[in-house]
Design an enzyme around this catalytic site. Structure first.
Site, short mmCIF file in Angstrom:
data_model
loop_
_atom_site.label_atom_id
_atom_site.label_comp_id
_atom_site.label_asym_id
_atom_site.label_seq_id
_atom_site.Cartn_x
_atom_site.Cartn_y
_atom_site.Cartn_z
N CYS A 108 -8.76 -4.69 -8.26
CA CYS A 108 -9.37 -5.71 -8.25
C CYS A 108 -10.98 -3.99 -8.28
CB CYS A 108 -9.51 -5.18 -6.18
SG CYS A 108 -8.02 -5.62 -5.71
N ALA A 110 -14.35 -5.01 -9.09
CA ALA A 110 -15.72 -5.14 -8.03
C ALA A 110 -16.25 -4.20 -7.31
CB ALA A 110 -16.08 -6.36 -7.92
N GLY A 112 -18.12 -1.99 -9.60
CA GLY A 112 -17.75 -1.04 -11.26
C GLY A 112 -17.23 -0.08 -11.38
N SER A 113 -17.93 0.46 -9.82
CA SER A 113 -18.18 2.03 -10.33
C SER A 113 -16.75 3.08 -10.70
CB SER A 113 -18.45 2.56 -8.93
OG SER A 113 -19.54 2.30 -8.94
N LYS A 114 -15.36 2.75 -9.77
CA LYS A 114 -13.93 3.06 -10.73
C LYS A 114 -13.93 2.80 -12.10
CE LYS A 114 -12.97 3.08 -5.77
NZ LYS A 114 -13.78 2.40 -5.13
N ASP A 132 -11.02 -8.67 -11.19
CA ASP A 132 -11.51 -9.54 -9.48
C ASP A 132 -11.26 -10.79 -9.46
OD1 ASP A 132 -12.86 -7.61 -7.63
OD2 ASP A 132 -13.74 -9.74 -7.40
N CYS A 229 -10.51 2.07 1.30
CA CYS A 229 -11.46 3.07 2.46
C CYS A 229 -11.90 2.50 4.23
CB CYS A 229 -13.13 2.90 1.88
SG CYS A 229 -13.62 0.73 2.05
#
Length: 301
Positions: A108, A110, A112-114, A132, A229
């Site tokens: 998953c 988006a 994209g940071s991870k 995604d 989160c």
């Protein structure tokens, strides 16, 4: 933040938790070590943000105080030398610990940071599939990867629960869609967290399907990291409990000294979970001055 009082039975200090959940949140910048080095960033970073503080437990990462200059407006950001991210969201990538040359799936991906942090940790060597379900959100992933000059990442557009293949990845990250309660410190996060009880169970059904497929996609002995989160045990420990123990073990996560976490809970509202959910870790906002997160690492048997 009254809706967060439901967690009084599992948080160590309810008042501190509720107070921290409303505080402004700092950001983090990390060096794209595919293009630059931590030493080079430290040379110019004080000119951009004199208050920047090195984070000892992450490679080449610094805290930027809330209210300071926005890293996304710095020229070094546009040049792909750094990326900006919420601190607590670095922990799933840290737990995944992807290595150069491996086959890795971000189920998953988006925004994209991870995925980007994972690719940098791999030294941009190997193959990272950034998947995604929503096609429109993949553009953001592409933009991040392109700006950072990462070539090992390829995007895919599929429902994570139906990705084809069997035992074809060394590691899989499932940063699952969730109720987002841990984002209350971000702009608008408090509103996103206001959901009803039924939503927890609807989300949990999606999360269980994603995690079950992730376990099938990873090779025997491979690693799956499940993260959200949110604080809701319905979306965290209860989802882990849906994995048969003979399929995957939930491994202990040893965080660095100075990082404060709580273990996963083994019971919630009369429901008991498999004992090894206690090996998962919970990031409450008052423990490390971060957002809220849940991270579990599974090993396929």
């Amino acid at each position: 933040m009254e809706h967060l009082r439901r967690y009084a039975p599992i948080v160590d200090d309810l008042d501190a938790f509720l107070a921290a959940a409303e505080e402004p949140l700092h950001r983090v910048v990390w060096a794209n070590t595919v293009r630059t080095s931590a030493a080079e960033v430290e040379d110019w970073l004080p000119d951009r943000c004199p208050e920047a503080e090195r984070i000892p437990w992450f490679d080449a990462a610094w805290r930027i105080p809330a209210g300071a200059s926005r890293p996304g407006k710095w020229p070094e950001f546009a040049l792909g030398l750094i990326h900006s991210q919420e601190e607590v969201s670095l922990w799933p990538v840290w737990a995944l610990d992807a290595r150069p040359g491996e086959e890795v799936l971000d189920m998953c991906a988006a925004p994209g940071s991870k995925a980007a942090r994972t690719a940098v940790g791999m030294g941009d060597r190997g193959r990272l599939v950034a998947n995604d379900r929503k096609w429109g959100r993949l553009q953001g992933v592409h933009d991040v990867v392109t700006r950072l000059g990462l070539t090992c990442a390829a995007s895919a557009n599929a429902n994570g629960a139906h990705i084809p293949g069997e035992a074809c990845f060394d590691r899989v990250l499932v940063d699952a869609p969730c109720s987002g309660e841990g984002t209350s410190r971000k702009a608008g996060g408090g509103n996103r967290a206001r959901i009803v009880q039924d939503d927890f169970h609807k989300l949990a059904a999606i999360q269980k399907s994603l995690l079950r497929r992730a376990v099938e996609l990873v090779r025997p002995g491979g690693t799956v990291v499940y993260a959200t989160c949110t604080y809701a045990p319905e979306e965290n420990e209860a989802v882990l409990d849906g994995i048969y123990p003979e399929k995957a073990a939930i491994e202990p996560i040893q965080v660095p000294e100075g990082v404060h976490v709580a273990p996963g809970v083994t019971e919630w509202e009369g429901q008991r979970f498999r004992p090894d959910v206690a090996n998962a870790i919970r990031f409450w906002p008052h423990l490390n001055d971060t957002g809220g997160f849940f991270v579990a690492r599974l090993r396929r048997l």
